[in-house]
Design an enzyme around this catalytic site. Sequence first.
Site, PDB file in Angstrom:
ATOM      1  N   ASN A 102      67.385  26.400  28.440  1.00 60.29           N
ATOM      2  CA  ASN A 102      68.860  26.377  28.522  1.00 60.29           C
ATOM      3  C   ASN A 102      69.383  24.947  28.417  1.00 60.29           C
ATOM      4  O   ASN A 102      70.565  24.719  28.238  1.00 60.29           O
ATOM      5  CB  ASN A 102      69.361  27.008  29.834  1.00 60.29           C
ATOM      6  CG  ASN A 102      68.665  26.448  31.070  1.00 60.29           C
ATOM      7  OD1 ASN A 102      67.620  25.820  30.982  1.00 60.29           O
ATOM      8  ND2 ASN A 102      69.237  26.707  32.224  1.00 60.29           N
ATOM      9  N   GLN A 150      69.802  20.428  33.462  1.00 58.31           N
ATOM     10  CA  GLN A 150      71.195  20.699  33.852  1.00 58.31           C
ATOM     11  C   GLN A 150      71.772  19.569  34.702  1.00 58.31           C
ATOM     12  O   GLN A 150      71.490  18.426  34.422  1.00 58.31           O
ATOM     13  CB  GLN A 150      71.325  22.058  34.568  1.00 58.31           C
ATOM     14  CG  GLN A 150      71.107  23.236  33.648  1.00 58.31           C
ATOM     15  CD  GLN A 150      69.650  23.472  33.364  1.00 58.31           C
ATOM     16  OE1 GLN A 150      68.837  23.508  34.262  1.00 58.31           O
ATOM     17  NE2 GLN A 150      69.297  23.643  32.116  1.00 58.31           N
ATOM     18  N   GLY A 157      76.359  18.639  33.284  1.00 62.77           N
ATOM     19  CA  GLY A 157      75.341  18.610  32.230  1.00 62.77           C
ATOM     20  C   GLY A 157      75.822  17.855  31.013  1.00 62.77           C
ATOM     21  O   GLY A 157      76.999  17.481  30.908  1.00 62.77           O
ATOM     22  N   ASP A 158      74.883  17.581  30.111  1.00 64.88           N
ATOM     23  CA  ASP A 158      75.179  16.897  28.848  1.00 64.88           C
ATOM     24  C   ASP A 158      75.711  15.482  29.062  1.00 64.88           C
ATOM     25  O   ASP A 158      76.506  14.988  28.273  1.00 64.88           O
ATOM     26  CB  ASP A 158      76.183  17.723  28.009  1.00 64.88           C
ATOM     27  CG  ASP A 158      75.750  19.165  27.914  1.00 64.88           C
ATOM     28  OD1 ASP A 158      74.610  19.394  27.496  1.00 64.88           O
ATOM     29  OD2 ASP A 158      76.533  20.060  28.284  1.00 64.88           O
ATOM     30  N   GLU A 159      75.279  14.838  30.125  1.00 60.58           N
ATOM     31  CA  GLU A 159      75.729  13.468  30.407  1.00 60.58           C
ATOM     32  C   GLU A 159      74.962  12.445  29.569  1.00 60.58           C
ATOM     33  O   GLU A 159      75.314  11.271  29.551  1.00 60.58           O
ATOM     34  CB  GLU A 159      75.548  13.112  31.898  1.00 60.58           C
ATOM     35  CG  GLU A 159      76.381  13.935  32.861  1.00 60.58           C
ATOM     36  CD  GLU A 159      75.650  15.176  33.325  1.00 60.58           C
ATOM     37  OE1 GLU A 159      74.560  15.464  32.778  1.00 60.58           O
ATOM     38  OE2 GLU A 159      76.167  15.871  34.213  1.00 60.58           O
ATOM     39  N   GLY A 195      69.667  21.025  26.828  1.00 62.14           N
ATOM     40  CA  GLY A 195      69.836  20.535  25.464  1.00 62.14           C
ATOM     41  C   GLY A 195      69.942  19.029  25.487  1.00 62.14           C
ATOM     42  O   GLY A 195      70.872  18.473  26.051  1.00 62.14           O
ATOM     43  N   HIS A 196      68.939  18.370  24.937  1.00 66.44           N
ATOM     44  CA  HIS A 196      68.961  16.915  24.871  1.00 66.44           C
ATOM     45  C   HIS A 196      69.096  16.512  23.434  1.00 66.44           C
ATOM     46  O   HIS A 196      68.379  17.028  22.592  1.00 66.44           O
ATOM     47  CB  HIS A 196      67.611  16.326  25.272  1.00 66.44           C
ATOM     48  CG  HIS A 196      67.299  16.438  26.709  1.00 66.44           C
ATOM     49  ND1 HIS A 196      68.236  16.275  27.680  1.00 66.44           N
ATOM     50  CD2 HIS A 196      66.136  16.666  27.337  1.00 66.44           C
ATOM     51  CE1 HIS A 196      67.651  16.405  28.843  1.00 66.44           C
ATOM     52  NE2 HIS A 196      66.387  16.649  28.663  1.00 66.44           N
ATOM     53  N   THR A 197      69.975  15.571  23.161  1.00 68.12           N
ATOM     54  CA  THR A 197      69.973  14.966  21.839  1.00 68.12           C
ATOM     55  C   THR A 197      69.481  13.546  22.018  1.00 68.12           C
ATOM     56  O   THR A 197      70.044  12.790  22.809  1.00 68.12           O
ATOM     57  CB  THR A 197      71.394  14.942  21.245  1.00 68.12           C
ATOM     58  OG1 THR A 197      71.884  16.279  21.303  1.00 68.12           O
ATOM     59  CG2 THR A 197      71.388  14.480  19.799  1.00 68.12           C
ATOM     60  N   VAL A 239      74.341  21.414  22.467  1.00 68.89           N
ATOM     61  CA  VAL A 239      73.127  21.362  21.651  1.00 68.89           C
ATOM     62  C   VAL A 239      72.476  22.746  21.610  1.00 68.89           C
ATOM     63  O   VAL A 239      71.964  23.195  20.598  1.00 68.89           O
ATOM     64  CB  VAL A 239      72.110  20.366  22.285  1.00 68.89           C
ATOM     65  CG1 VAL A 239      70.758  20.428  21.599  1.00 68.89           C
ATOM     66  CG2 VAL A 239      72.658  18.961  22.243  1.00 68.89           C
ATOM     67  N   LYS A 244      68.882  10.388  26.741  1.00 68.53           N
ATOM     68  CA  LYS A 244      68.929   8.983  26.322  1.00 68.53           C
ATOM     69  C   LYS A 244      68.417   8.062  27.437  1.00 68.53           C
ATOM     70  O   LYS A 244      67.631   7.147  27.192  1.00 68.53           O
ATOM     71  CB  LYS A 244      70.365   8.605  25.962  1.00 68.53           C
ATOM     72  CG  LYS A 244      70.435   7.231  25.387  1.00 68.53           C
ATOM     73  CD  LYS A 244      71.848   6.828  25.077  1.00 68.53           C
ATOM     74  CE  LYS A 244      71.825   5.376  24.665  1.00 68.53           C
ATOM     75  NZ  LYS A 244      73.121   4.808  24.529  1.00 68.53           N
ATOM     76  N   LYS A 247      71.263  12.530  29.658  1.00 69.24           N
ATOM     77  CA  LYS A 247      70.021  12.277  30.402  1.00 69.24           C
ATOM     78  C   LYS A 247      68.872  11.961  29.461  1.00 69.24           C
ATOM     79  O   LYS A 247      68.048  11.114  29.749  1.00 69.24           O
ATOM     80  CB  LYS A 247      69.625  13.509  31.219  1.00 69.24           C
ATOM     81  CG  LYS A 247      70.517  13.795  32.393  1.00 69.24           C
ATOM     82  CD  LYS A 247      69.913  14.864  33.277  1.00 69.24           C
ATOM     83  CE  LYS A 247      69.816  16.206  32.612  1.00 69.24           C
ATOM     84  NZ  LYS A 247      71.082  16.913  32.491  1.00 69.24           N
TER      85      LYS A 247
END
Length: 436
Positions: free
Chosen positions: A38, A223, A12-14, A40-42, A298, A18, A16
């Site tokens: 659950n 995820q 996760g948190d790769e 978290g996208h920045t 995030v 973006k 996605k």
Amino acid sequence: MPAVVIVGAQWGDEGKGKATDLLGESVDYVVKPNGGNNAGHTVVIQGEKFELKLLPAGILTPGVTPVIGNGVVVDLEALTEEIEMLTARGVDTSSLRISANAHVVAPYHRTLDKVTERFLGKRAIGTTGRGIGPAYMDKVGRLGIRIQDLFDASILRQKVEGALRQKNALLVKLYNRREVDIDETTEQLLSYADMLRPMVVDTTALLNDALDRGEVVLMEGGQATFLDVDHGTYPFVTSSNPTAGGSCTGSGIGPTRVDGVIGIVKAYTTRVGAGPFPTELEDEWGEFLQRVGGEVGVNTGRPRRCGWYDALMIRYAVRVNGFTDLVLTKLDVLTGIEEVPICVAYDVDGTLHHEMPMTQTEFHHAEPVYETMPGWTEDISGCRTVEELPEAARNYVKRLEELAGCRISAIGVGPDREATIAVHDLLPGPQHSTSA
Ligand code: IMP
């Protein structure tokens, strides 16, 4: 009529969000097929940072219809908060569509998530505490509440009563907590019905009709591969199927309609929560990646565990997802490292493994075996073509591609939406020719 799937290849948190956002301009629908708040996208757009937990990142692109698929579990409080936050910042959310079959994360699911984690003690999963596991347990246990149930007050009450009969026994007798009131819960859930009504549709019909018309549908798995309940590092996983197949189930788009499966891979590895992590760094390099990569969750604000790139994990992810392309993110974070290690094998109690070991016990015992590549010191955040990258960075990317057995079609070189090198077209189909 391309339907394209995006899947995280690690824990996760790769990035996605973006990648989804990058494709957003050519995409008509962005679907979230699994998970809940659950995630978290920045997404950074022109220096402005948006943090999304439940809504698909496509919501930030004008002209895109964001869809919450049937495979998602929806926390209605979180949904309302996120819509309000975006509206306050001038984002139009009126095109959001939600599947009538999506399940609801009820307040008692959140309570159960937290008490269960406490009860597990040393064996805790390190969940986000958002009630995701308990909501999926109810779905599979046929005790869940679906979005459509909010439109039938008497059915809703029956279902809440059915679910709470069992939950209250657990809460009171096992966890020593107060009973949850059936009427209060029903009323609370019903209070969202009017807000939801205009957004709720048969999303399988909506999406398949769109494909029939030749529109582009992007499924953005929540995820990641190694958090998949079937293919991940069980039991340290989430409770849904973020791998490519789960996107079909979670959206009602058949596998024969999927044209591309894009894996998102960070140039190193991170993980939030508990569980094995062979290349984890508990030294100054771990701190370096954490600091330079801004590796803080995030969703929960927890610092992410950091480690070097693990080629075995990515090869496995290519296999179980059938990736057609990879998007490599955060290459810029590695700038300034003299020798960049890549994990190319595991030493498991004296035996060398070049592929993911079959058992979790072996994975727990895996010691990384590294090869190193020369690093680079030049600032790469302004590069927009592969040719502009320093030779060492190009060689690093080439080596990752070889080890993965899948082409790298885009490279992230900075947090902003524009800071990306496009190598191959990510959208297949006649109007989007693929330059292999
Ligand atoms: P749950 O999904 O809240 O049940 O948490 C299960 C595991 O998945 C925990 O280790 C979480 O930290 C992890 N997890 C869930 N969602 C994400 C995500 O979007 N990014 C990274 N880790 C996640």
